[in-house]
Write a protein that holds these residues in place. Structure first.
Motif, PDB file in Angstrom:
ATOM      1  N   LEU A 273       0.832  -1.210   0.000  1.00 52.01           N
ATOM      2  CA  LEU A 273       0.000   0.000   0.000  1.00 52.01           C
ATOM      3  C   LEU A 273       0.863   1.254   0.000  1.00 52.01           C
ATOM      4  O   LEU A 273       0.582   2.215  -0.725  1.00 52.01           O
TER       5      LEU A 273
ATOM      6  N   ARG B 203       2.296   1.869  -3.395  1.00 52.75           N
ATOM      7  CA  ARG B 203       1.282   2.426  -4.296  1.00 52.75           C
ATOM      8  C   ARG B 203       1.052   3.911  -4.027  1.00 52.75           C
ATOM      9  O   ARG B 203       0.934   4.707  -4.955  1.00 52.75           O
TER      10      ARG B 203
ATOM     11  N   ASN C  20      -5.920   4.092  -1.281  1.00 44.87           N
ATOM     12  CA  ASN C  20      -4.883   3.267  -0.660  1.00 44.87           C
ATOM     13  C   ASN C  20      -4.529   3.771   0.733  1.00 44.87           C
ATOM     14  O   ASN C  20      -4.234   2.980   1.633  1.00 44.87           O
TER      15      ASN C  20
ATOM     16  N   GLN D 231      -7.191   2.533   3.039  1.00 46.24           N
ATOM     17  CA  GLN D 231      -7.019   1.115   3.373  1.00 46.24           C
ATOM     18  C   GLN D 231      -5.871   0.925   4.353  1.00 46.24           C
ATOM     19  O   GLN D 231      -5.958   0.095   5.269  1.00 46.24           O
TER      20      GLN D 231
END
Length: 200
Positions: free
Chosen positions: A32, A35, A45, A48
């Motif tokens: 994550l 990203r 992201n 999350q």
């Protein structure tokens, strides 16, 4: 009524399988972060990552709930998480959660030090809490308050610093040690968060 064909059943089964695989696919914190650093769906992201680490942030924040509101500390922890994302280097091989703990803790401590209702450094605030705990435990054990010499010995501070600690305690800036503090369903008090380091 329209009859389903074997082809429809296969399509439905394939769709369900893909959906289940997507739901059970675990994305690591490190993936994550990579990203986010690459600019891929940054908001989604980051959300999350927050969901995956919020229990860890709450655990750190809970240690400092004697000094500020729990929700405020968690919010500062999130900002610390964001800082950790910006500085994290995946090539170093350090688990992101370990790296992030430093940034989260530092952000929370800075918030406490800058909180206008405290007006003392975090270290001084912690020493003052420890001072009051020593007095309470000593009085309970021996039936009298400890002398200044005895308290200074346990705190390991100079005369000048001890005078400041006493002044902070008298000003009422430190809440009662028996007062309950926010947590994740635990019955904690301020005294539980600061060790007295005293052998009675």
């Amino acid at each position: 009524m329209q009859q389903r064909t074997p082809h429809d059943s296969k399509v439905t089964s394939a769709f369900i399988l893909v959906f289940m695989e997507k739901e059970t696919m675990v994305i690591t914190n490190e993936q994550l972060v990579a990203r986010i650093q690459a600019g891929e769906e940054t908001a989604a992201n980051m959300l999350q990552l927050w969901q995956q680490t919020k229990a860890f942030i709450a655990m750190i924040a809970r240690k400092y709930t004697g000094y500020a509101e729990f929700d405020d500390l968690v919010q500062e922890g999130y900002l610390g998480l964001y800082e950790a994302v910006k500085h994290y280097d995946t090539a170093r091989g350090i688990p992101f959660i370990n790296y992030a703990s430093y940034w989260i803790t530092q952000r929370i401590r800075r918030y406490i030090e800058c909180n206008s209702t405290i007006r003392v450094s975090f270290e001084m605030y912690q020493l003052t809490v420890k001072y009051r705990r020593i007095v309470e435990e000593y009085t309970k054990e021996y039936g009298r308050e400890p002398s200044e010499r005895e308290i200074k010995k346990h705190l390991g501070v100079s005369d000048k610093r001890f005078a400041r600690i006493k002044e902070n305690a008298k000003r009422g800036q430190i809440r009662s040690l028996s007062e309950g503090i926010d947590g994740e369903g635990e019955n904690l008090t301020l005294a539980d968060t600061v060790a007295a380091d005293i052998n009675l």
